[in-house]
Design a protein around this motif. Structure first.
Motif, mmCIF file in Angstrom:
data_model
loop_
_atom_site.group_PDB
_atom_site.id
_atom_site.type_symbol
_atom_site.label_atom_id
_atom_site.label_comp_id
_atom_site.label_asym_id
_atom_site.label_seq_id
_atom_site.Cartn_x
_atom_site.Cartn_y
_atom_site.Cartn_z
ATOM 1 N N ARG A 10 0.829 -1.209 0.000
ATOM 2 C CA ARG A 10 0.000 0.000 0.000
ATOM 3 C C ARG A 10 0.863 1.259 0.000
ATOM 4 N NH1 ARG A 10 -3.209 -3.263 3.496
ATOM 5 N NH2 ARG A 10 -2.153 -2.381 5.333
ATOM 6 N N VAL A 11 1.940 1.237 0.807
ATOM 7 C CA VAL A 11 2.832 2.400 0.866
ATOM 8 C C VAL A 11 3.504 2.618 -0.484
ATOM 9 C CG1 VAL A 11 4.946 3.292 1.916
ATOM 10 C CG2 VAL A 11 3.206 2.215 3.346
ATOM 11 N N GLU A 66 1.047 4.185 -2.866
ATOM 12 C CA GLU A 66 0.810 5.592 -2.555
ATOM 13 C C GLU A 66 1.982 6.461 -2.997
ATOM 14 O OE1 GLU A 66 0.112 5.663 1.601
ATOM 15 O OE2 GLU A 66 -1.882 4.712 1.466
ATOM 16 N N ALA A 97 2.053 6.838 -6.759
ATOM 17 C CA ALA A 97 1.005 7.693 -7.316
ATOM 18 C C ALA A 97 1.442 9.146 -7.400
ATOM 19 C CB ALA A 97 -0.265 7.585 -6.475
ATOM 20 N N ASN A 98 2.454 9.537 -6.626
ATOM 21 C CA ASN A 98 2.920 10.923 -6.628
ATOM 22 C C ASN A 98 3.978 11.193 -7.686
ATOM 23 O OD1 ASN A 98 1.280 11.476 -4.423
ATOM 24 N ND2 ASN A 98 2.865 10.854 -2.959
#
Length: 230
Positions: free
Chosen positions: A168-169, A172, A175-176
């Motif tokens: 998950r990390v 995330e 995604a940036n």
């Protein structure tokens, strides 16, 4: 030291000097009357010793040296008592002479104590200011823990939980912009450096878009044993 403290210290220093000269003269007179070989040096064994023991008492209290403190108190009381008795003995045989002679060594001791306490208070304030300035200039510790200090991943169900959290990390962070490095993943997910490198290699081979919504890979994926990872 503030202006008021400097003025007070100056006044007390003048009083101390006057009392020291007065007491010195009386002790020289007492030494001559007692037939001492060098009367001019006799005050060193009384007034000078009392002042030195007063400083010793203050320092022994600050450092917590009980044996030195007890000995300093004994010598301080003995020297002041001896000085008082000798000055009263050579004073004019009137009440005023006895009172002024007995008060001189006591006032000398008190005025010197005030000077010592003022000096100690000023020194303590300077040390506190230096310590506060050094603490303010000290750079803050990095928020990112070093990779070597990251907790080692566990095995079994806990390892699966860590892996899901790492997935998950990673998603995330990806995604940036560009995919994160193993160092970034280790710092963000709380992983060891070796485990983070192995996970990044697999995540790059199978992008985060293929991960399930619950954060786990499909059943066909092979799980990494963190203890076997180099």
């Amino acid at each position: 030291m503030s202006r008021a403290q400097r003025i007070l210290a100056g006044i007390v220093a003048i009083i101390t000097a006057v009392l020291l000269l007065e007491s010195y003269g009386a002790m020289v007179t007492a030494a001559r009357a007692g037939g001492r070989a060098i009367p001019a040096l006799w005050p060193l064994g009384t007034e000078a010793l009392a002042l030195a023991m007063e400083v010793s008492v203050l320092e022994a209290k600050r450092l917590g040296h009980r044996a030195v403190l007890r000995l300093s108190w004994v010598l301080l009381v003995a020297s002041v008592a001896l000085s008082t008795v000798l000055q009263v003995a050579v004073a004019p045989p009137v009440l005023v002479g006895y009172v002024t002679a007995g008060a001189t060594p006591v006032w000398l001791l008190g005025s010197f104590a005030v000077l010592s306490l003022l000096y100690r208070a000023d020194t303590s304030a300077d040390q506190a200011a230096v310590a506060a300035e050094a603490s303010a200039e000290r750079p803050p510790a990095s928020a990112d823990p070093a990779p070597s200090s990251a907790p080692a991943p566990a095995t079994g169900a806990e390892a699966l939980t860590k892996r899901a959290h790492a997935e998950r990390v990673y998603a995330e962070l990806s995604a940036n912009g560009a995919p994160p490095s193993s160092v970034q993943l280790a710092a963000s997910a709380g992983l060891s450096a070796s485990y983070a490198r192995a996970l990044v290699a697999q995540f790059q081979a199978q992008p985060p878009a293929t991960l399930q919504h619950n954060g786990h890979r499909p059943a066909a994926a092979v799980n990494i044993n963190p203890e076997a990872t180099p």
